[in-house]
Write a protein that holds these residues in place. Structure first.
Motif, PDB file in Angstrom:
ATOM      1  N   ILE A  21     -56.085 -32.837   8.901  1.00 53.64           N
ATOM      2  CA  ILE A  21     -56.575 -33.735   7.846  1.00 53.64           C
ATOM      3  C   ILE A  21     -57.874 -33.164   7.306  1.00 53.64           C
ATOM      4  O   ILE A  21     -58.807 -32.907   8.066  1.00 53.64           O
ATOM      5  N   ASN A  22     -57.942 -32.982   5.998  1.00 54.23           N
ATOM      6  CA  ASN A  22     -59.143 -32.450   5.371  1.00 54.23           C
ATOM      7  C   ASN A  22     -60.095 -33.606   5.075  1.00 54.23           C
ATOM      8  O   ASN A  22     -59.859 -34.403   4.176  1.00 54.23           O
ATOM      9  N   ARG A  23     -61.176 -33.677   5.859  1.00 60.30           N
ATOM     10  CA  ARG A  23     -62.187 -34.725   5.672  1.00 60.30           C
ATOM     11  C   ARG A  23     -63.400 -34.197   4.915  1.00 60.30           C
ATOM     12  O   ARG A  23     -64.367 -34.924   4.709  1.00 60.30           O
ATOM     13  N   ALA A  24     -63.356 -32.942   4.523  1.00 67.17           N
ATOM     14  CA  ALA A  24     -64.456 -32.321   3.792  1.00 67.17           C
ATOM     15  C   ALA A  24     -64.351 -32.686   2.313  1.00 67.17           C
ATOM     16  O   ALA A  24     -63.340 -33.201   1.852  1.00 67.17           O
ATOM     17  N   ARG A  25     -65.376 -32.374   1.573  1.00 64.20           N
ATOM     18  CA  ARG A  25     -65.380 -32.673   0.140  1.00 64.20           C
ATOM     19  C   ARG A  25     -64.929 -31.464  -0.680  1.00 64.20           C
ATOM     20  O   ARG A  25     -65.130 -31.421  -1.879  1.00 64.20           O
ATOM     21  N   ALA A  26     -64.334 -30.493  -0.033  1.00 64.09           N
ATOM     22  CA  ALA A  26     -63.881 -29.278  -0.727  1.00 64.09           C
ATOM     23  C   ALA A  26     -62.504 -28.892  -0.200  1.00 64.09           C
ATOM     24  O   ALA A  26     -62.158 -29.190   0.941  1.00 64.09           O
ATOM     25  N   PRO A  27     -61.711 -28.225  -1.025  1.00 65.27           N
ATOM     26  CA  PRO A  27     -60.389 -27.793  -0.572  1.00 65.27           C
ATOM     27  C   PRO A  27     -60.498 -26.684   0.477  1.00 65.27           C
ATOM     28  O   PRO A  27     -61.499 -25.979   0.564  1.00 65.27           O
ATOM     29  N   ARG A  28     -59.477 -26.577   1.277  1.00 69.74           N
ATOM     30  CA  ARG A  28     -59.364 -25.497   2.269  1.00 69.74           C
ATOM     31  C   ARG A  28     -58.277 -24.565   1.764  1.00 69.74           C
ATOM     32  O   ARG A  28     -57.132 -24.962   1.625  1.00 69.74           O
ATOM     33  N   TYR A  29     -58.640 -23.319   1.493  1.00 74.58           N
ATOM     34  CA  TYR A  29     -57.685 -22.373   0.935  1.00 74.58           C
ATOM     35  C   TYR A  29     -57.242 -21.369   1.992  1.00 74.58           C
ATOM     36  O   TYR A  29     -58.062 -20.804   2.715  1.00 74.58           O
ATOM     37  N   GLY A  30     -55.942 -21.140   2.033  1.00 74.00           N
ATOM     38  CA  GLY A  30     -55.362 -20.132   2.902  1.00 74.00           C
ATOM     39  C   GLY A  30     -54.047 -19.674   2.304  1.00 74.00           C
ATOM     40  O   GLY A  30     -53.470 -20.353   1.461  1.00 74.00           O
ATOM     41  N   VAL A  31     -53.602 -18.524   2.740  1.00 73.37           N
ATOM     42  CA  VAL A  31     -52.309 -18.004   2.306  1.00 73.37           C
ATOM     43  C   VAL A  31     -51.463 -17.826   3.550  1.00 73.37           C
ATOM     44  O   VAL A  31     -51.864 -17.122   4.483  1.00 73.37           O
ATOM     45  N   GLN A  32     -50.314 -18.478   3.579  1.00 73.94           N
ATOM     46  CA  GLN A  32     -49.424 -18.347   4.723  1.00 73.94           C
ATOM     47  C   GLN A  32     -48.306 -17.379   4.387  1.00 73.94           C
ATOM     48  O   GLN A  32     -47.691 -17.460   3.325  1.00 73.94           O
ATOM     49  N   THR A  33     -48.068 -16.452   5.293  1.00 72.48           N
ATOM     50  CA  THR A  33     -46.942 -15.538   5.163  1.00 72.48           C
ATOM     51  C   THR A  33     -46.102 -15.644   6.423  1.00 72.48           C
ATOM     52  O   THR A  33     -46.603 -15.966   7.495  1.00 72.48           O
ATOM     53  N   SER A  34     -44.830 -15.401   6.274  1.00 68.74           N
ATOM     54  CA  SER A  34     -43.899 -15.457   7.400  1.00 68.74           C
ATOM     55  C   SER A  34     -43.075 -14.181   7.415  1.00 68.74           C
ATOM     56  O   SER A  34     -42.671 -13.689   6.361  1.00 68.74           O
ATOM     57  N   PHE A  35     -42.832 -13.680   8.592  1.00 66.21           N
ATOM     58  CA  PHE A  35     -42.059 -12.454   8.758  1.00 66.21           C
ATOM     59  C   PHE A  35     -40.992 -12.683   9.815  1.00 66.21           C
ATOM     60  O   PHE A  35     -41.270 -13.271  10.855  1.00 66.21           O
ATOM     61  N   CYS A  36     -39.778 -12.224   9.518  1.00 65.09           N
ATOM     62  CA  CYS A  36     -38.712 -12.352  10.509  1.00 65.09           C
ATOM     63  C   CYS A  36     -37.758 -11.178  10.357  1.00 65.09           C
ATOM     64  O   CYS A  36     -37.712 -10.537   9.310  1.00 65.09           O
ATOM     65  N   GLY A  37     -37.030 -10.915  11.425  1.00 69.10           N
ATOM     66  CA  GLY A  37     -36.019  -9.870  11.390  1.00 69.10           C
ATOM     67  C   GLY A  37     -34.948 -10.225  10.378  1.00 69.10           C
ATOM     68  O   GLY A  37     -34.737 -11.406  10.071  1.00 69.10           O
ATOM     69  N   PRO A  38     -34.252  -9.238   9.838  1.00 71.72           N
ATOM     70  CA  PRO A  38     -33.252  -9.513   8.807  1.00 71.72           C
ATOM     71  C   PRO A  38     -32.088 -10.365   9.290  1.00 71.72           C
ATOM     72  O   PRO A  38     -31.376 -10.949   8.482  1.00 71.72           O
ATOM     73  N   GLN A  39     -31.895 -10.455  10.597  1.00 72.61           N
ATOM     74  CA  GLN A  39     -30.781 -11.262  11.105  1.00 72.61           C
ATOM     75  C   GLN A  39     -31.126 -12.747  11.205  1.00 72.61           C
ATOM     76  O   GLN A  39     -30.280 -13.551  11.535  1.00 72.61           O
ATOM     77  N   PHE A  40     -32.358 -13.129  10.882  1.00 75.73           N
ATOM     78  CA  PHE A  40     -32.778 -14.526  10.957  1.00 75.73           C
ATOM     79  C   PHE A  40     -32.949 -15.103   9.560  1.00 75.73           C
ATOM     80  O   PHE A  40     -33.467 -14.458   8.675  1.00 75.73           O
ATOM     81  N   ARG A  41     -32.535 -16.327   9.393  1.00 75.88           N
ATOM     82  CA  ARG A  41     -32.738 -17.033   8.129  1.00 75.88           C
ATOM     83  C   ARG A  41     -34.116 -17.670   8.124  1.00 75.88           C
ATOM     84  O   ARG A  41     -34.545 -18.248   9.113  1.00 75.88           O
ATOM     85  N   GLN A  42     -34.777 -17.610   6.996  1.00 73.74           N
ATOM     86  CA  GLN A  42     -36.030 -18.324   6.830  1.00 73.74           C
ATOM     87  C   GLN A  42     -35.719 -19.772   6.497  1.00 73.74           C
ATOM     88  O   GLN A  42     -34.572 -20.134   6.241  1.00 73.74           O
ATOM     89  N   MET A  43     -36.734 -20.604   6.462  1.00 69.39           N
ATOM     90  CA  MET A  43     -36.519 -22.015   6.156  1.00 69.39           C
ATOM     91  C   MET A  43     -36.019 -22.212   4.730  1.00 69.39           C
ATOM     92  O   MET A  43     -35.221 -23.091   4.457  1.00 69.39           O
ATOM     93  N   GLU A  44     -36.492 -21.391   3.809  1.00 70.41           N
ATOM     94  CA  GLU A  44     -36.041 -21.453   2.427  1.00 70.41           C
ATOM     95  C   GLU A  44     -34.989 -20.374   2.230  1.00 70.41           C
ATOM     96  O   GLU A  44     -35.211 -19.226   2.582  1.00 70.41           O
ATOM     97  N   ASN A  45     -33.847 -20.722   1.674  1.00 70.79           N
ATOM     98  CA  ASN A  45     -32.786 -19.753   1.466  1.00 70.79           C
ATOM     99  C   ASN A  45     -32.887 -19.188   0.050  1.00 70.79           C
ATOM    100  O   ASN A  45     -32.229 -19.646  -0.875  1.00 70.79           O
ATOM    101  N   TYR A  46     -33.738 -18.183  -0.098  1.00 68.78           N
ATOM    102  CA  TYR A  46     -33.983 -17.608  -1.414  1.00 68.78           C
ATOM    103  C   TYR A  46     -32.749 -16.920  -1.991  1.00 68.78           C
ATOM    104  O   TYR A  46     -32.574 -16.885  -3.204  1.00 68.78           O
ATOM    105  N   THR A  47     -31.886 -16.390  -1.151  1.00 70.96           N
ATOM    106  CA  THR A  47     -30.712 -15.701  -1.677  1.00 70.96           C
ATOM    107  C   THR A  47     -29.762 -16.665  -2.381  1.00 70.96           C
ATOM    108  O   THR A  47     -29.021 -16.258  -3.262  1.00 70.96           O
ATOM    109  N   LEU A  48     -29.770 -17.916  -1.999  1.00 68.04           N
ATOM    110  CA  LEU A  48     -28.927 -18.897  -2.687  1.00 68.04           C
ATOM    111  C   LEU A  48     -29.705 -19.712  -3.706  1.00 68.04           C
ATOM    112  O   LEU A  48     -29.128 -20.264  -4.630  1.00 68.04           O
ATOM    113  N   GLY A  49     -31.029 -19.789  -3.551  1.00 67.39           N
ATOM    114  CA  GLY A  49     -31.825 -20.643  -4.410  1.00 67.39           C
ATOM    115  C   GLY A  49     -32.441 -19.961  -5.621  1.00 67.39           C
ATOM    116  O   GLY A  49     -32.933 -20.638  -6.514  1.00 67.39           O
TER     117      GLY A  49
END
Length: 140
Positions: free
Chosen positions: A64-92
């Motif tokens: 929970i952000n209780r500060a008066r300013a936004p918290r900025y971050g960039v999330q990246t995810s990496f997985c082996g090609p045999q695993f599906r990510q949460m978002e199915n970009y190949t179909l979406g």
């Protein structure tokens, strides 16, 4: 599967630093969807410029952000090609967007079929192709 959070500003308890449940990646269970969660979490506090990496099976969430300013971050995810990510970009992904990509861009974005994994219908195809109907927000 590995998640990496690139902290663009200081991550603190006050501004809602990413929260992790240590050891949850070993449980084999999904997090309880009830709130509040009955498990203890820790805040991943660190200065701007830090990259936090964790096993993708580890239960995590934004604090929970209780500060008066936004918290900025960039999330990246990496997985082996045999695993599906949460978002199915190949179909979406819209076909007209995919049509503009070079083969190198398609491979970089995970559209290259690997040992049969990622196949979307044509067993001889080199790249996964979306269907005629896009899914969710990616379909506009």
């Amino acid at each position: 599967y590995v998640n990496i959070m690139w902290m663009l500003v200081d991550f603190t308890e006050e501004n809602g630093a990413t929260r992790l449940v240590p050891g949850s990646h070993l449980s084999g269970l999904d997090a309880d969807p009830a709130t509040p969660h009955p498990v203890p979490t820790i805040a991943a506090e660190a200065p701007a410029g830090t990259a936090l990496a964790w096993d993708g099976r580890t239960w995590h969430a934004a604090g929970i952000n209780r500060a008066r300013a936004p918290r900025y971050g960039v999330q990246t995810s990496f997985c082996g090609p045999q695993f599906r990510q949460m978002e199915n970009y190949t179909l979406g992904t819209r076909p007209e967007v995919l049509a503009e990509l070079t083969p190198e861009e398609k491979a970089l974005l995970g559209f290259r079929i690997w040992s049969g994994y990622g196949n979307t219908g044509d067993a001889g195809a080199e790249y996964a192709e979306p269907g005629t109907r896009a899914l969710g927000e990616l379909g506009g």
